[in-house]
Design a protein around this motif. Sequence first.
Motif, PDB file in Angstrom:
ATOM      1  N   LYS A 172       0.828  -1.201   0.000  1.00  0.00           N
ATOM      2  CA  LYS A 172       0.000   0.000   0.000  1.00  0.00           C
ATOM      3  C   LYS A 172       0.867   1.257   0.000  1.00  0.00           C
ATOM      4  O   LYS A 172       0.588   2.222  -0.717  1.00  0.00           O
ATOM      5  CB  LYS A 172      -0.926  -0.018   1.213  1.00  0.00           C
ATOM      6  CG  LYS A 172      -1.902   1.137   1.277  1.00  0.00           C
ATOM      7  CD  LYS A 172      -2.828   1.010   2.475  1.00  0.00           C
ATOM      8  CE  LYS A 172      -3.804   2.175   2.534  1.00  0.00           C
ATOM      9  NZ  LYS A 172      -4.726   2.048   3.703  1.00  0.00           N
ATOM     10  N   GLU A 173       1.923   1.241   0.811  1.00  0.00           N
ATOM     11  CA  GLU A 173       2.817   2.396   0.880  1.00  0.00           C
ATOM     12  C   GLU A 173       3.547   2.606  -0.451  1.00  0.00           C
ATOM     13  O   GLU A 173       3.771   3.746  -0.874  1.00  0.00           O
ATOM     14  CB  GLU A 173       3.817   2.206   2.020  1.00  0.00           C
ATOM     15  CG  GLU A 173       3.187   2.253   3.409  1.00  0.00           C
ATOM     16  CD  GLU A 173       4.178   1.895   4.504  1.00  0.00           C
ATOM     17  OE1 GLU A 173       5.330   1.520   4.156  1.00  0.00           O
ATOM     18  OE2 GLU A 173       3.809   1.971   5.689  1.00  0.00           O
ATOM     19  N   TRP A 174       3.920   1.502  -1.099  1.00  0.00           N
ATOM     20  CA  TRP A 174       4.619   1.622  -2.377  1.00  0.00           C
ATOM     21  C   TRP A 174       3.715   2.228  -3.449  1.00  0.00           C
ATOM     22  O   TRP A 174       4.122   3.129  -4.184  1.00  0.00           O
ATOM     23  CB  TRP A 174       5.126   0.252  -2.836  1.00  0.00           C
ATOM     24  CG  TRP A 174       5.572   0.219  -4.262  1.00  0.00           C
ATOM     25  CD1 TRP A 174       5.013  -0.460  -5.302  1.00  0.00           C
ATOM     26  CD2 TRP A 174       6.677   0.935  -4.823  1.00  0.00           C
ATOM     27  NE1 TRP A 174       5.694  -0.234  -6.467  1.00  0.00           N
ATOM     28  CE2 TRP A 174       6.720   0.632  -6.206  1.00  0.00           C
ATOM     29  CE3 TRP A 174       7.631   1.803  -4.297  1.00  0.00           C
ATOM     30  CZ2 TRP A 174       7.669   1.163  -7.065  1.00  0.00           C
ATOM     31  CZ3 TRP A 174       8.576   2.339  -5.151  1.00  0.00           C
ATOM     32  CH2 TRP A 174       8.607   2.016  -6.519  1.00  0.00           C
ATOM     33  N   LEU A 175       2.474   1.750  -3.540  1.00  0.00           N
ATOM     34  CA  LEU A 175       1.547   2.299  -4.520  1.00  0.00           C
ATOM     35  C   LEU A 175       1.282   3.776  -4.239  1.00  0.00           C
ATOM     36  O   LEU A 175       1.119   4.574  -5.177  1.00  0.00           O
ATOM     37  CB  LEU A 175       0.233   1.513  -4.516  1.00  0.00           C
ATOM     38  CG  LEU A 175      -0.783   1.887  -5.597  1.00  0.00           C
ATOM     39  CD1 LEU A 175      -0.190   1.760  -6.986  1.00  0.00           C
ATOM     40  CD2 LEU A 175      -2.035   1.034  -5.488  1.00  0.00           C
ATOM     41  N   ALA A 176       1.275   4.159  -2.965  1.00  0.00           N
ATOM     42  CA  ALA A 176       1.097   5.570  -2.618  1.00  0.00           C
ATOM     43  C   ALA A 176       2.268   6.401  -3.131  1.00  0.00           C
ATOM     44  O   ALA A 176       2.087   7.549  -3.557  1.00  0.00           O
ATOM     45  CB  ALA A 176       0.949   5.722  -1.102  1.00  0.00           C
ATOM     46  N   GLU A 177       3.484   5.846  -3.110  1.00  0.00           N
ATOM     47  CA  GLU A 177       4.647   6.559  -3.654  1.00  0.00           C
ATOM     48  C   GLU A 177       4.517   6.770  -5.155  1.00  0.00           C
ATOM     49  O   GLU A 177       4.830   7.847  -5.682  1.00  0.00           O
ATOM     50  CB  GLU A 177       5.938   5.774  -3.349  1.00  0.00           C
ATOM     51  CG  GLU A 177       6.425   5.878  -1.934  1.00  0.00           C
ATOM     52  CD  GLU A 177       7.829   5.307  -1.779  1.00  0.00           C
ATOM     53  OE1 GLU A 177       8.686   5.604  -2.642  1.00  0.00           O
ATOM     54  OE2 GLU A 177       8.057   4.548  -0.820  1.00  0.00           O
ATOM     55  N   VAL A 178       4.067   5.724  -5.848  1.00  0.00           N
ATOM     56  CA  VAL A 178       3.887   5.847  -7.304  1.00  0.00           C
ATOM     57  C   VAL A 178       2.810   6.883  -7.616  1.00  0.00           C
ATOM     58  O   VAL A 178       2.971   7.722  -8.504  1.00  0.00           O
ATOM     59  CB  VAL A 178       3.520   4.480  -7.921  1.00  0.00           C
ATOM     60  CG1 VAL A 178       3.316   4.607  -9.427  1.00  0.00           C
ATOM     61  CG2 VAL A 178       4.601   3.446  -7.627  1.00  0.00           C
ATOM     62  N   ASP A 179       1.710   6.839  -6.868  1.00  0.00           N
ATOM     63  CA  ASP A 179       0.637   7.809  -7.080  1.00  0.00           C
ATOM     64  C   ASP A 179       1.119   9.228  -6.803  1.00  0.00           C
ATOM     65  O   ASP A 179       0.751  10.168  -7.516  1.00  0.00           O
ATOM     66  CB  ASP A 179      -0.561   7.480  -6.187  1.00  0.00           C
ATOM     67  CG  ASP A 179      -1.338   6.262  -6.669  1.00  0.00           C
ATOM     68  OD1 ASP A 179      -1.125   5.847  -7.831  1.00  0.00           O
ATOM     69  OD2 ASP A 179      -2.157   5.725  -5.899  1.00  0.00           O
ATOM     70  N   GLU A 180       1.936   9.382  -5.768  1.00  0.00           N
ATOM     71  CA  GLU A 180       2.457  10.711  -5.440  1.00  0.00           C
ATOM     72  C   GLU A 180       3.280  11.262  -6.592  1.00  0.00           C
ATOM     73  O   GLU A 180       3.176  12.449  -6.941  1.00  0.00           O
ATOM     74  CB  GLU A 180       3.304  10.646  -4.169  1.00  0.00           C
ATOM     75  CG  GLU A 180       3.868  11.977  -3.711  1.00  0.00           C
ATOM     76  CD  GLU A 180       2.781  12.974  -3.338  1.00  0.00           C
ATOM     77  OE1 GLU A 180       3.007  14.183  -3.553  1.00  0.00           O
ATOM     78  OE2 GLU A 180       1.717  12.545  -2.843  1.00  0.00           O
ATOM     79  N   ALA A 181       4.094  10.408  -7.217  1.00  0.00           N
ATOM     80  CA  ALA A 181       4.875  10.844  -8.374  1.00  0.00           C
ATOM     81  C   ALA A 181       3.966  11.166  -9.558  1.00  0.00           C
ATOM     82  O   ALA A 181       4.198  12.129 -10.295  1.00  0.00           O
ATOM     83  CB  ALA A 181       5.890   9.768  -8.764  1.00  0.00           C
TER      84      ALA A 181
END
Length: 585
Positions: free
Chosen positions: A489-498
């Motif tokens: 979940k945290e990783w997908l949030a990083e991708v979304d943030e970018a």
Amino acid sequence: MSAILSVDDLNDFISPGVACIKPIETLPAAAPQSSETEVILDGQQSSSTGGAEPAQISLTDCLACSGCVTSAEAVLVSLQSHAEVLSTLDAAPALRIVPDGAGGVRVDGLENEEAKLFVASVSPQTRANLAAACGKGLSEAQAGRMLERLLRKELAGGGAWGNGFTWVVDTNVAREAALVLGADEVLRGDGGVDAPSQPVLSSACPGWVCYAEKTHPHVLRHLSRVKSPQALMGTILKTTLSRKLGIAPSRIWHLAVMPCFDKKLEASREELTDEVWAGSGLPGRGVRDVDCVITSKEILMLAESRGLDFFNISGEGGDDAADHLRQSAVPFPDQRLHNFLFPPRAGPRVPRTAGSSGGLLYYILQCKAAQIPGAEIQTTRGRNADVVEFVVAVNGEPVFKAARYYGFRNIQNLVRRLKPARPSRMPGGKPFGSARRPTGKSASLEYGYVEVMACPGGCTNGGGQIKVDDPVVLERKQISGKPGPQEQKEWLAEVDEAYFSGEEVDGPAGANGRGDNGAVRSSEDVVGGISRSYIHDTLAYWCEVTGISIDRLAFTTYREVISDVGKGTEAERVVQLAGKVGGGW
């Protein structure tokens, strides 16, 4: 088959939270041990206590849980890989575009029949994924400059002929054109060829389209006819370059960098070839608009194959550095389309409310709200985060309703609601399968549009994206062992943030808010930073350049597909595949 295409890479499609819809086939068994068959999904343990043989799920069975993948599709997918990119680049000297001294350009190298002109298009989801994988606060724009430098400059260094890609284009410009055409289709009923029935369902996700064509043909009449940004960009490049340079479409090789393995299937569709826009107008074995699709993962493999570390490629510098790289490239042979494909400024930032799949649903809502003074957009979450309902309301009264359905579990609920009821054979009986409908003023209000995506979370979570359990991410995050749901979940949030980190653009001065002379247009027709009149004018000019109607250029069709899994002989399948070798296949 590419080594990276495996069930382990399809966790976002076939996971413990998503029920597999693969139909059970009855095949003769040499020595039957049990009358039961158990399907084991990735990450699950067998619940059988007896001798039931587990049914193995492989790529030839499922791709994005889109129903059975045919033998031809499996081969066509396997042919699109980073290795295919390198072998094509190294096959012969590339066609060179050089100034002719009279303000135009000419093509050198046509005497070599094997020579091709190389062009590439890149999705924003891929750039965001690569930015997150690199870390160090890298932005999507910086990752894009690194990727452009890799394709145009770095790959040429280790190649047999020093070939690189002449142009690298951002698919966002095609996305903006698709947004305008999609809004016209839904709100004005302007759907080009055979306008879809309401509710109109999005068609940019090839996994969803493949699933519908093979398992739920009753929904095909609802699918949007507008091409996806990948397909639309392919048509723009192939038609314009072939017309302006006077070369055959087969001499133009188009690479698309996408977040999804299913985009390889989309590129292989017979509806997306020059047979449609330059031939009979019907699907056929023509030259594909997109010759090869690779994913974010394969970009790392592409660089490694040339002895490069993608994350060590320089992406430093602001927009001036990107402009310098583009200016050093050969100008596109049509100045007006050059300004469209390579806008002087980045497009408007995608708001988080629009989601990570291009924002077509949100753009349609914005267009509808702009038509009615005092209208507002209301949002209601459904049974889970991947089901969201939207209403455009005036004084509390709904005037337009739309929804977002992501992930196959939610998609199955949607298609069941769309399935037509069967008439009853009993006199006075009610139709079978008819859904109960609420009473009151809102009873007649149905969805006008539904954005459907195969991946939970949207396109930033595509099957071809670099995942949290990939070595490059595990090393950067110093994760030992298998990442859990929280890490994912945290990783997908990083991708979304970018993905959502683009620059804010005020008013109509975005990529398509400017005219050919750079003058800012009136804000009257600007929705979400996109000038609708500029898009329509550009598309009309494109039709004029090519001499082809917009129906053939920007719209597509769908058809019911019968899977060949378990049918026919191997010899018949070989003949079928061999027939696709010619004509650019």
